[in-house]
Motif scaffolding. Sequence first.
Motif, short mmCIF file in Angstrom:
data_model
loop_
_atom_site.label_atom_id
_atom_site.label_comp_id
_atom_site.label_asym_id
_atom_site.label_seq_id
_atom_site.Cartn_x
_atom_site.Cartn_y
_atom_site.Cartn_z
N PRO A 102 -12.06 -18.74 -16.86
CA PRO A 102 -11.61 -18.67 -18.25
C PRO A 102 -10.54 -17.62 -18.46
N TRP A 105 -10.35 -10.12 -32.66
CA TRP A 105 -10.55 -11.30 -31.85
C TRP A 105 -11.35 -10.95 -30.61
N PHE A 126 -12.40 -12.62 -26.68
CA PHE A 126 -12.13 -13.68 -25.72
C PHE A 126 -13.46 -14.20 -25.19
N ASP A 155 -15.47 -17.90 -23.56
CA ASP A 155 -15.42 -19.30 -23.11
C ASP A 155 -13.99 -19.82 -22.99
N GLY A 156 -13.10 -18.96 -22.47
CA GLY A 156 -11.74 -19.40 -22.20
C GLY A 156 -10.82 -19.46 -23.40
N ALA A 157 -11.25 -18.94 -24.55
CA ALA A 157 -10.40 -19.00 -25.74
C ALA A 157 -10.67 -17.77 -26.60
N TRP A 158 -9.69 -17.46 -27.45
CA TRP A 158 -9.85 -16.35 -28.38
C TRP A 158 -10.61 -16.82 -29.61
N ARG A 159 -11.60 -16.03 -30.02
CA ARG A 159 -12.44 -16.35 -31.17
C ARG A 159 -12.30 -15.26 -32.21
N ALA A 213 -2.83 -19.82 -22.81
CA ALA A 213 -2.88 -20.18 -24.22
C ALA A 213 -1.92 -21.34 -24.48
N THR A 240 -7.00 -18.99 -18.02
CA THR A 240 -6.55 -20.10 -18.84
C THR A 240 -5.34 -19.69 -19.68
#
Length: 417
Positions: free
Chosen positions: A205, A326, A328, A330-334, A210, A208
């Motif tokens: 992740p 933010w 990071f 599961d491979g994405a920014w939340r 963006a 990955t």
Amino acid sequence: MAAAVASSGGRKRKCEELSAPELGQLHEDMLERVLARLPPASFFRLRGVCRRWREAAGSPAFLAACARVPARDPWFLMLSDQQEEEEPRPPCPAVAFDAAEKTWAQCRAAPGPVPVAAAGGLVLYRAPETGALTVANPLSGVSRALPPPPPAATDALYAVAMYGSPYRVVLILGELPHLSMAVFDSSKNAWEDAVPLSRKTEASPADTRAPHDDDDIDEDMDGDGDGAVYYLSKSGDVMVSSTQRSASRQYSSAVTCRSDGGEAVAYFLSHSGAVVACDLARRVFAELPRILPVHFEYSIDVVACGGRAYVVVLSEYLDTASLRLWEFSDGAWRHVAAMPPAMSHALYGKKADVNCVGHGGRVMVCVSSGDAGANGCFMCDVGSNAWEELPRCAGGDGEAMDFVAAFSFEPRMEAAV
């Protein structure tokens, strides 16, 4: 009858006085336990109360009683704009924000060297001219100079991390993607030899990309280029996008680790504003995908609190300013928290810089700008997304002080350097 009542009342008052022992009547062991439970700001005044309290405050038993206090609310060691000046004014006493009392307190930190990291109840200072490192307890004033790093650690300093108890100091050296690290272990009072860091290459992740990243731009930003991208604004003016950074925090990092000090990961910013995650045990690092397109102009910082790492971003969009946290995952920014628009809008158009630090479940955000009206410090409770602006701190001349950064520590008299 009146005489009897008066006599009875007199006996009652006398009994109450006898049944309420004063602190002076407490046994030494009990007195030290009571003093250890006082708010940490009170420790500065213990020695001035009386001889007995002065002796108690300097006793090993008092420090042992302090160690039995399970946890204390953090203090935030504040850095003023005076440290950013080429010809600084006469140094003022070190100032900390007491999160428990929600007030300002003075520390016994040295005003000369610049703080670069903190862990537990200790703060790490670095002399800008020589690079000499000193660890100090800002509450007790006790300090020690660390031995020089090994001769092999001669590359340019990129980031500094501090974590654990006994503490470790980690120097990240070199330039991306060629990084190395040197570690000081306080339990051994020695530096380990500098070792290279490997770039994480397997699919994960952290690797990955963006969706809005441009590979060519990223390569120039993190390679040998000047770390800047020029573009036209909506008004047609030529703008430059680069990471704004307080000189006081240019080497800072955020470290997450388990309670036993294992699996420590240091997060820091590249010169172009990309977040780098460095596993200090496995000696590998990875660059996380960007939160915003590289041509956006924004201020960014990374913090650790509650065992998690967050990125704080101040950006402008649609004629207003937004300050968000933010994570990071599961491979994405939340997105996890945001300053209320009524507060963040005051930062619009101010070219403000954010320098942040976390502790427990709190994140402090120091906002600095050329516009004095935009300067201030804010506290966020990440779990509840509750924000508050901190009261201004008056300096020695009575004027409100502007802070450009902060470092958090747990105020503990017993923390050994």
